[in-house]
Design an enzyme around this catalytic site. Sequence first.
Site, PDB file in Angstrom:
ATOM      1  N   GLU A 120      22.337  46.078   7.855  1.00  0.00           N
ATOM      2  CA  GLU A 120      23.551  46.203   8.673  1.00  0.00           C
ATOM      3  C   GLU A 120      23.643  47.567   9.376  1.00  0.00           C
ATOM      4  O   GLU A 120      24.506  47.759  10.225  1.00  0.00           O
ATOM      5  CB  GLU A 120      24.804  45.953   7.811  1.00  0.00           C
ATOM      6  CG  GLU A 120      25.173  47.054   6.819  1.00  0.00           C
ATOM      7  CD  GLU A 120      24.280  47.113   5.583  1.00  0.00           C
ATOM      8  OE1 GLU A 120      23.281  46.365   5.508  1.00  0.00           O
ATOM      9  OE2 GLU A 120      24.578  47.929   4.693  1.00  0.00           O
ATOM     10  N   HIS A 145      19.407  48.277   3.797  1.00  0.00           N
ATOM     11  CA  HIS A 145      20.650  48.096   4.563  1.00  0.00           C
ATOM     12  C   HIS A 145      20.397  47.569   5.977  1.00  0.00           C
ATOM     13  O   HIS A 145      20.412  48.350   6.938  1.00  0.00           O
ATOM     14  CB  HIS A 145      21.385  49.446   4.677  1.00  0.00           C
ATOM     15  CG  HIS A 145      21.995  49.916   3.413  1.00  0.00           C
ATOM     16  ND1 HIS A 145      23.291  49.609   3.047  1.00  0.00           N
ATOM     17  CD2 HIS A 145      21.475  50.650   2.408  1.00  0.00           C
ATOM     18  CE1 HIS A 145      23.548  50.150   1.878  1.00  0.00           C
ATOM     19  NE2 HIS A 145      22.476  50.789   1.465  1.00  0.00           N
ATOM     20  N   CYS A 154      21.858  46.038  -1.170  1.00  0.00           N
ATOM     21  CA  CYS A 154      21.887  47.261  -1.977  1.00  0.00           C
ATOM     22  C   CYS A 154      22.801  47.108  -3.196  1.00  0.00           C
ATOM     23  O   CYS A 154      22.436  46.390  -4.122  1.00  0.00           O
ATOM     24  CB  CYS A 154      22.218  48.463  -1.104  1.00  0.00           C
ATOM     25  SG  CYS A 154      21.619  49.989  -1.838  1.00  0.00           S
TER      26      CYS A 154
END
Length: 196
Positions: free
Chosen positions: A179, A177, A85
């Site tokens: 994560e 994202h 991002c």
Amino acid sequence: MGVKVGVLALQGDVSEHIDAFFAALSRRGCGSTATVTEVRSSQDLAGCAALAIPGGESTTISRLIEKNQLHEPIRNFPGGIFATCAGMVLVASRVDDPRIRPLGLVGMAVDRNAFGRQRESFEADIPVDGLPGQPFHAVFIRAPVATAIDDNVRVLARVEQGIVAVECGKHMALAFHPELGRDTRLHERFLQACGI
Ligand code: GLN
């Protein structure tokens, strides 16, 4: 000593990347010897085999990279970079916002906040080139897209608005994202590309 993975810890979702890398490292069988460390200076970066640049606010992270004299050390970093991002904005070679000094590690032009107001945040299952199994459940939060790429950059995923995942040598840049979920396939693939 085991391998060391760094997470740029100037601003953004640092702890999520640390957790995801621990999970990915243990799935790759080096969880007990590897370390994941926060990077705030060139000294922290030394000895890392790979670096994550997390999501957050790219203008802020860019300013803090300058303040902490990290621009050249990251540009010259020999390991792979996993940029998500805001990180994707920072590693690009061309960015549509003059407040950002791009690191120029991945030859691509990036537009910030490319999804506009209506779709500032959304989730989508997207196929990622070369990723076995189901499509990747991608969380987009005020995400960028790549609008043009150099010849040495491989597109891994795209949506209607543009390119949202690329690979360039050891570097991987994602508009979303990974994560934030439990799926560490992209972290694992990045580690593998780095020889970890
Ligand atoms: N829109 C942000 C930026 O360009 C990125 C958002 C994010 O990292 N979730 O800085």
